[in-house]
Write an enzyme that holds these catalytic residues in place. Structure first.
Site, PDB file in Angstrom:
ATOM      1  CG  HIS A  77       0.986   8.315   3.661  1.00  0.00           C
ATOM      2  ND1 HIS A  77       0.974   9.591   3.040  1.00  0.00           N
ATOM      3  CD2 HIS A  77       0.440   7.480   2.513  1.00  0.00           C
ATOM      4  CE1 HIS A  77       0.467   9.435   1.771  1.00  0.00           C
ATOM      5  NE2 HIS A  77      -0.141   8.341   1.495  1.00  0.00           N
TER       6      HIS A  77
ATOM      7  CG  ASP B 290       3.249  11.922   4.353  1.00  0.00           C
ATOM      8  OD1 ASP B 290       3.627  10.831   4.229  1.00  0.00           O
ATOM      9  OD2 ASP B 290       1.771  11.733   4.139  1.00  0.00           O
TER      10      ASP B 290
ATOM     11  CB  SER C 267       0.507   8.230  -1.458  1.00  0.00           C
ATOM     12  OG  SER C 267      -0.952   8.472  -0.819  1.00  0.00           O
TER      13      SER C 267
END
Length: 259
Positions: free
Chosen positions: A77, A115, A210
């Protein structure tokens, strides 16, 4: 009654105000993005030499892990709509790296259905400030790590709504079973490719973290890639990561790395 919680991916737009494109969200079907190391501790220089910062051309920030002289592992992502990325190596102070490399979209490999992503980097030499983290071996591919302790590091915000910190932060967290994690997020989200941790006392990953590493205390192996949490990272809800053991074949097929 099942409690429904909005799950948020853990990238963050930069202070420039650039919005993160919707394509960045699609891998985890999210409406928004958020993330930070909350209630952790400042890392000393060289504590996590495998951690890199990723500054994307679209104006957002993520983390990643060096897994060889020529590869970084991160979250899809973060990379799915990126045209380029600047990789910050050996930074404790976020933008004061030992050196940086610019990488084009041609050297980004997105998984497509999970992801997780790979970034091919120019060859880097290893020393105490810049080094790789080892992947789990194939002998550990069925280890669920339930109850194990691990460390997550990143430059995500240090409290809900905070700006990105300048100094690398780390936090020690305990892995939980997927059954326990699914009580919060449901089995549709917590599948075999996910590994989760408890977040007691507001200690969690959460904006800008992330793609960063979750590394086991025992053996110093990369067992997770930071993926998601709730809208409040201090809520006490579990934090979710891609389970690296689940992706060993995919990583080997693209990089040749296996143990």
């Amino acid at each position: 009654m099942k409690v429904f919680i909005t799950i948020l991916a853990l990238a963050i737009a930069s202070a420039s105000g650039a919005a993160v494109p919707s394509a960045v969200e699609k891998a985890v079907n999210l409406k928004d993005i958020s993330g930070r190391i909350t209630n952790g501790y400042p890392a000393y220089e060289g504590k996590a030499p495998y951690t890199v910062g990723l500054g994307f051309s679209g104006g957002w920030w993520c983390g990643g892990s060096i897994i060889s002289n020529t590869w970084v592992l991160t979250a899809e992502h973060c990379t799915s709509s990126a045209e380029s990325v600047t990789v910050y190596f050996g930074a404790t102070w976020r933008t004061n790296a030992q050196y940086t490399h610019w990488v084009s979209r041609n050297d980004i490999i997105n998984h497509g259905s999970a992801d997780i992503a790979l970034i091919r980097i120019p060859h880097v030499d290893f020393w105490h400030m810049v080094n790789k983290v080892e992947l789990p071996s194939y002998n550990d591919r069925y280890n669920d790590y339930n109850g194990w302790w691990a460390v997550a590091c990143g430059w995500g915000g240090t409290y809900d709504g905070s700006p990105l910190p300048d100094w690398l932060q780390c936090v020690d967290l305990q892995v939980i079973s997927n059954n326990e994690c699914a009580q919060t997020y449901g089995t549709g989200t917590v599948r075999d490719n996910i590994i989760c941790v408890r977040t007691p006392d507001g200690k969690s990953t959460c904006n800008g973290d992330s793609g960063g590493p979750l590394v086991s205390h025992d053996g110093n192996k990369l067992i997770g890639v930071t993926n998601f949490g709730t809208s409040s990272c201090t809520s006490g809800a579990p934090a979710g990561f891609q389970r690296v053991t689940y992706h060993l074949d995919w990583i080997r097929d693209h990089t040749g790395i296996s143990y």
